[in-house]
Design an enzyme around this catalytic site. Structure first.
Site, PDB file in Angstrom:
ATOM      1  N   ILE A  13       1.737  40.385 -31.159  1.00  0.00           N
ATOM      2  CA  ILE A  13       0.354  40.460 -30.695  1.00  0.00           C
ATOM      3  C   ILE A  13      -0.384  41.605 -31.376  1.00  0.00           C
ATOM      4  CG2 ILE A  13      -1.154  40.818 -28.695  1.00  0.00           C
ATOM      5  CD1 ILE A  13       0.254  38.095 -28.754  1.00  0.00           C
ATOM      6  N   CYS A 141      -0.435  34.615 -22.369  1.00  0.00           N
ATOM      7  CA  CYS A 141      -0.814  33.445 -23.160  1.00  0.00           C
ATOM      8  C   CYS A 141      -0.923  32.198 -22.293  1.00  0.00           C
ATOM      9  CB  CYS A 141       0.183  33.235 -24.297  1.00  0.00           C
ATOM     10  SG  CYS A 141       1.917  33.282 -23.782  1.00  0.00           S
ATOM     11  N   ARG A 167       7.901  27.774 -24.564  1.00  0.00           N
ATOM     12  CA  ARG A 167       8.761  27.963 -25.729  1.00  0.00           C
ATOM     13  C   ARG A 167       9.809  29.029 -25.403  1.00  0.00           C
ATOM     14  NH1 ARG A 167       8.138  32.573 -25.159  1.00  0.00           N
ATOM     15  NH2 ARG A 167       6.770  34.077 -26.196  1.00  0.00           N
ATOM     16  N   GLY A 193       0.794  30.816 -11.554  1.00  0.00           N
ATOM     17  CA  GLY A 193      -0.232  30.484 -10.573  1.00  0.00           C
ATOM     18  C   GLY A 193      -0.885  31.709  -9.958  1.00  0.00           C
TER      19      GLY A 193
END
Length: 334
Positions: A13, A141, A167, A193
């Site tokens: 990142i 992400c 992934r 969530g």
């Protein structure tokens, strides 16, 4: 006057955010930190980016390799207005005290708890809440991907259930897996969530599975609607939602492999797909339930959010001006 930006952690990142900063006309990249003189550190130096040791304890590694650093993190903090913390999850919370002592604003990533910052952030959903803040957390992400599309249909949402197919590792990661298994998150809801709820107030439950792939996450999303909505309306909404793109199986987009190839064909740096990819054919309304499937490029979708967070924290632009500038500078399609 350009905002002076430092990056603590020049990895997956960090290097992408560093690149993005260099593309802005209202920001200046002052330097990045590394814990060791690996190929990323050498590449940063080749690009003319000042490299700092992430701490005094890491200096011997650079000295032994004959790698001259510009100083340590403490030195970098003396030169910047804001630090983007792109260190491994959990490190940001530990680093916060260092940033506070230096009097420097900080942006944290989704690996940190929401309590680390004053606000959790996705530009299109809650840009205004980050205005003038000192500590902002760009959500993960996966959470960013969920919020990008769900915020677009938020007024119709009664309840959301999303299955996250994650992934196993990033392409350059040799330490994580699985490589021959499907690993469920056996706790429901998964953390995604509740993380969504730190940004938009909706009813949502999520479950998650890790699968042996490196290139993208996939989400299967079901929304119970509180007022009528047709599939064609959702298509229109997504077509007019920034950082969301519709892809069609009929045009060859049968899997995440073709989505990444599309990013390569755009000549994107590191084949970044900043936009959330929604399969158009998957958008379906059955009774009061909306279904759709989307893919998230985990290495890059949060990058534009970091740039917008900087502008919000320094009140440099309003929401849509910042999003427009960021999109244009990074070649984001809409």
């Amino acid at each position: 006057m350009k905002v002076k930006v430092g990056i603590n952690g020049y990895g997956t990142i960090g290097k992408r955010v560093a690149y993005a900063v260099t593309r802005q006309d209202d920001m200046k990249l002052i330097g990045v930190t590394k814990t060791k003189p690996d190929f990323e550190a050498y590449r940063a130096k080749e690009l003319g980016i000042p490299v700092y040791a992430a701490g005094e304890e890491f200096l011997p590694r650079f000295e032994n390799a004959g790698f001259e650093v510009a100083g340590t993190l403490s030195d970098l903090l003396e030169k910047v207005d804001v630090i983007v913390d792109a260190t491994p999850g959990g490190m940001g919370a530990k680093n916060k005290a260092v940033y506070e002592k230096a009097g420097v604003k900080a942006i944290f990533q989704g690996g940190e708890k929401a309590s680390t910052a004053e606000v959790s952030f996705v530009a299109q959903a809650n840009y205004e809440k980050a205005l003038g803040k000192d500590y902002v957390r760009v959500v993960s992400c996966n959470t960013t991907g969920l919020i990008r599309t769900l915020s677009a249909v938020q007024e119709y949402i009664d309840y959301v259930y999303a299955v996250m197919i994650r992934r196993a590792a990033d392409p350059n990661d040799i330490k994580h897996g699985p490589i021959n298994a499907i690993k469920p998150s056996v706790t429901v809801p998964s953390h995604h969530g509740p993380d969504v709820q730190t940004v938009i107030p909706i009813n949502i439950e999520t479950s998650a599975f890790v699968v042996p792939t490196t290139i993208m996450h996939v989400h299967s999303i079901m929304v119970e609607l509180k007022k009528p909505l047709e599939a064609k309306d959702v298509i229109d909404i997504f077509e007019n939602t920034t950082r969301v793109l519709l892809f069609e199986k009929e045009k060859g987009f049968e899997s995440t492999a073709q989505l990444i190839e599309f990013a390569r064909d755009l000549h994107r740096e590191w084949n970044n797909l900043y936009e959330i990819a929604v399969w158009k054919e998957s958008i379906s309304v059955r009774g009061n339930r909306l279904f759709y499937i989307q893919a998230v490029h985990q290495e890059s979708d949060v990058v534009p959010e970091n740039i917008d967070a900087i502008r919000a924290m320094f009140e440099m632009a309003d929401k849509w001006e910042s999003i427009r500038k960021t999109n244009q500078s990074l070649g984001i399609l809409k």
